[in-house]
Design an enzyme around this catalytic site. Structure first.
Site, mmCIF file in Angstrom:
data_model
loop_
_atom_site.group_PDB
_atom_site.id
_atom_site.type_symbol
_atom_site.label_atom_id
_atom_site.label_comp_id
_atom_site.label_asym_id
_atom_site.label_seq_id
_atom_site.Cartn_x
_atom_site.Cartn_y
_atom_site.Cartn_z
ATOM 1 N N ASP A 74 0.833 -1.198 0.000
ATOM 2 C CA ASP A 74 0.000 0.000 0.000
ATOM 3 C C ASP A 74 0.871 1.253 0.000
ATOM 4 O O ASP A 74 1.728 1.416 0.869
ATOM 5 C CB ASP A 74 -0.887 0.020 1.261
ATOM 6 C CG ASP A 74 -1.821 1.225 1.286
ATOM 7 O OD1 ASP A 74 -2.860 1.158 0.604
ATOM 8 O OD2 ASP A 74 -1.500 2.226 1.961
ATOM 9 N N TYR A 79 2.570 10.031 -0.076
ATOM 10 C CA TYR A 79 3.661 9.546 0.791
ATOM 11 C C TYR A 79 5.033 9.904 0.213
ATOM 12 O O TYR A 79 6.047 9.761 0.890
ATOM 13 C CB TYR A 79 3.595 8.017 0.995
ATOM 14 C CG TYR A 79 2.297 7.505 1.597
ATOM 15 C CD1 TYR A 79 1.400 8.354 2.235
ATOM 16 C CD2 TYR A 79 1.979 6.155 1.541
ATOM 17 C CE1 TYR A 79 0.214 7.881 2.776
ATOM 18 C CE2 TYR A 79 0.789 5.670 2.085
ATOM 19 C CZ TYR A 79 -0.092 6.541 2.691
ATOM 20 O OH TYR A 79 -1.276 6.062 3.222
ATOM 21 N N LYS A 104 -2.836 5.993 -4.291
ATOM 22 C CA LYS A 104 -3.979 6.879 -4.009
ATOM 23 C C LYS A 104 -3.831 8.239 -4.691
ATOM 24 O O LYS A 104 -2.720 8.763 -4.811
ATOM 25 C CB LYS A 104 -4.111 7.083 -2.487
ATOM 26 C CG LYS A 104 -4.069 5.770 -1.716
ATOM 27 C CD LYS A 104 -4.267 5.943 -0.227
ATOM 28 C CE LYS A 104 -3.940 4.647 0.498
ATOM 29 N NZ LYS A 104 -2.530 4.542 0.947
ATOM 30 N N HIS A 135 -7.814 9.397 -1.965
ATOM 31 C CA HIS A 135 -7.191 9.335 -0.639
ATOM 32 C C HIS A 135 -8.098 9.938 0.453
ATOM 33 O O HIS A 135 -8.231 9.378 1.536
ATOM 34 C CB HIS A 135 -5.844 10.073 -0.669
ATOM 35 C CG HIS A 135 -4.867 9.616 0.346
ATOM 36 N ND1 HIS A 135 -3.500 9.641 0.161
ATOM 37 C CD2 HIS A 135 -5.037 9.108 1.589
ATOM 38 C CE1 HIS A 135 -2.894 9.175 1.237
ATOM 39 N NE2 HIS A 135 -3.801 8.855 2.126
HETATM 40 P P1 NAP Z 1 0.693 1.011 11.846
HETATM 41 O O1 NAP Z 1 0.966 0.064 10.758
HETATM 42 O O2 NAP Z 1 -0.486 0.813 12.723
HETATM 43 O O3 NAP Z 1 1.964 1.169 12.788
HETATM 44 C C1 NAP Z 1 3.222 1.474 12.275
HETATM 45 C C2 NAP Z 1 4.183 1.710 13.437
HETATM 46 O O4 NAP Z 1 4.294 0.491 14.186
HETATM 47 C C3 NAP Z 1 5.559 2.078 12.979
HETATM 48 O O5 NAP Z 1 6.073 3.002 13.920
HETATM 49 C C4 NAP Z 1 6.331 0.764 13.051
HETATM 50 O O6 NAP Z 1 7.702 0.990 13.319
HETATM 51 C C5 NAP Z 1 5.659 0.098 14.236
HETATM 52 N N1 NAP Z 1 5.674 -1.373 14.160
HETATM 53 C C6 NAP Z 1 5.333 -2.136 13.085
HETATM 54 N N2 NAP Z 1 5.420 -3.441 13.386
HETATM 55 C C7 NAP Z 1 5.830 -3.522 14.679
HETATM 56 C C8 NAP Z 1 6.117 -4.597 15.549
HETATM 57 N N3 NAP Z 1 5.980 -5.850 15.154
HETATM 58 N N4 NAP Z 1 6.541 -4.282 16.812
HETATM 59 C C9 NAP Z 1 6.655 -3.014 17.235
HETATM 60 N N5 NAP Z 1 6.391 -1.947 16.441
HETATM 61 C C10 NAP Z 1 5.987 -2.202 15.177
HETATM 62 O O7 NAP Z 1 0.569 2.513 11.320
HETATM 63 P P2 NAP Z 1 0.349 3.371 10.023
HETATM 64 O O8 NAP Z 1 1.605 3.484 9.253
HETATM 65 O O9 NAP Z 1 -0.325 4.595 10.504
HETATM 66 O O10 NAP Z 1 -0.726 2.580 9.160
HETATM 67 C C11 NAP Z 1 -0.393 1.509 8.319
HETATM 68 C C12 NAP Z 1 -0.535 1.860 6.860
HETATM 69 O O11 NAP Z 1 -1.879 2.212 6.532
HETATM 70 C C13 NAP Z 1 0.248 3.096 6.415
HETATM 71 O O12 NAP Z 1 1.629 2.849 6.358
HETATM 72 C C14 NAP Z 1 -0.416 3.412 5.102
HETATM 73 O O13 NAP Z 1 0.036 2.517 4.110
HETATM 74 C C15 NAP Z 1 -1.872 3.159 5.476
HETATM 75 N N6 NAP Z 1 -2.531 4.414 5.935
HETATM 76 C C16 NAP Z 1 -3.487 4.985 5.120
HETATM 77 C C17 NAP Z 1 -4.115 6.147 5.506
HETATM 78 C C18 NAP Z 1 -5.153 6.754 4.611
HETATM 79 O O14 NAP Z 1 -5.486 7.927 4.787
HETATM 80 N N7 NAP Z 1 -5.677 6.003 3.670
HETATM 81 C C19 NAP Z 1 -3.801 6.779 6.723
HETATM 82 C C20 NAP Z 1 -2.851 6.165 7.546
HETATM 83 C C21 NAP Z 1 -2.235 4.985 7.153
HETATM 84 P P3 NAP Z 1 8.917 0.706 12.279
HETATM 85 O O15 NAP Z 1 8.464 1.059 10.911
HETATM 86 O O16 NAP Z 1 9.986 1.589 12.795
HETATM 87 O O17 NAP Z 1 9.261 -0.761 12.411
#
Ligand code: NAP
Length: 326
Positions: A74, A79, A104, A135
């Protein structure tokens, strides 16, 4: 042959067939599980998120994920990492057709949908994406992104996005950050001929949005959960209730959060740039949460409700409170 999405009525009735878009989770093989979309396409249940993955880290993360068995990536124009994502895909050696790739449309490109997809495809160095999402339901003025257009909104943008399906540049189209109110407006518009295949929304135990998920299901729209771990510095990691479930399963809290999301019926997008975490987040096969454990996790938001992505940074309101996006 016409894409299946053409045959879908503008707003499908709430029927068992609509519900059947969401097959029951096969909890023994979460990482190979897919959800059937209203177009007939199958979206893999677990994908790698790339928001906030810093330059220089994304290519390696994508490569590591694909080598670990992920088949879903994704990204988004916003980004700023589409080029690196494309490079990571190439570096992995995994054939493009084995990968589900989502990107997006950014908010200030709403009047320029045709150019926007061409730009993303060029960045990603691919002839098509599997899923192209609007988005945010926010049409920002390209000359002044602090303002919304007064002669254009997301209904107009969707009208233009629908034209992309015929070009072969996008296999499926969908939306993101749409609550019930905005979905109702979109689905009832005269120009809306294609029901979004996906609504990508924030979903984790602190923001489980049961009303919105139910509404999407009733319209045949698959939900993909973003921030499934609670994003950076997740407050979820500090909760005893989740730690206890994880301990009793011999799993990490992160694995429990991802399994919970998939068993709830949505695809999940854990982001990590750390190879061990990327692998651990994909170690989800051969075990499942019981109904009681799921019910327990469902309760988390009552004491620990939070949202990662609000709408205060936008010049237009997106989320309208109770019943809309919760
Ligand atoms: P997330 O996946 O809920 O959390 C990511 C965080 O968790 C990062 O700081 C990562 O650190 C850490 N992490 C990952 N695996 C871990 C583990 N096993 N143990 C400990 N920490 C861990 O957060 P997100 O990036 O907000 O959301 C995920 C994805 O959803 C985004 O990357 C994006 O692709 C998508 N998204 C879309 C929208 C939208 O508007 N459509 C908005 C937000 C997000 P490290 O990377 O340092 O390992």
């Amino acid at each position: 042959m016409l894409p299946v999405s053409r045959a879908i009525p503008k707003i499908p009735n709430i029927t068992n067939s609509a519900r059947n878009f969401f097959s029951k989770p096969n909890t023994m093989a979460t990482t190979s599980k897919t959800y059937k979309l209203n177009t007939g396409a199958e979206i893999p249940a677990v994908g790698l998120g790339t928001w906030q993955s810093k330059p220089g880290q994304v290519e390696k993360a994508v490569e590591a994920a694909l080598r670990a068995g992920y088949t879903h990536i994704d990204t988004a124009y916003a980004y700023g990492n589409e080029k690196e994502v494309g490079q990571g895909i190439k570096a992995s050696g995994v054939p493009r057709e084995k990968i589900w790739l989502t990107t997006k449309l950014d908010n200030d490109w709403h009047k320029h949908v045709a150019e926007a997809i061409d730009t993303s495809l060029k960045n990603l160095d691919t002839p098509y994406v599997d899923l192209y999402l609007m988005h945010w339901p926010a049409s920002l003025d390209k000359q002044n992104p602090k303002q919304v257009y007064n002669d254009w909104d997301f209904v107009d943008t969707w009208r233009e996005m629908q034209k992309l399906v015929d070009t072969g540049k996008v296999k499926n189209i969908g939306v993101s950050n749409f609550g019930v109110k905005n979905l109702e407006k979109l689905l009832s518009a005269e120009s809306t001929k294609i029901v979004p295949a996906v609504n990508q929304i924030e979903l984790h135990p602190g923001n489980p949005s049961p009303n919105l998920v139910k509404f999407c299901e009733s319209k045949g729209i698959h939900c993909t959960g973003y921030s499934p771990l609670g994003s950076s510095d997740s407050p979820l990691y500090k909760l005893d209730s989740l730690a206890k479930v994880a301990e009793s399963k011999g799993k990490t809290v992160q694995q429990v959060l991802l399994q919970w999301g998939v068993q709830k019926g949505w695809s999940v997008l854990p982001k990590s740039v750390t190879e061990e975490r990327i692998k651990a987040n994909f170690d989800l096969d051969g075990w499942s949460l019981t109904d009681e454990e799921i019910a327990q996790i469902d309760e988390v938001h009552k004491e620990n409700s939070f949202k990662v992505c609000g709408d205060s940074w936008l010049p237009v309101k997106i989320f309208f409170g109770a019943g809309d996006s919760d």
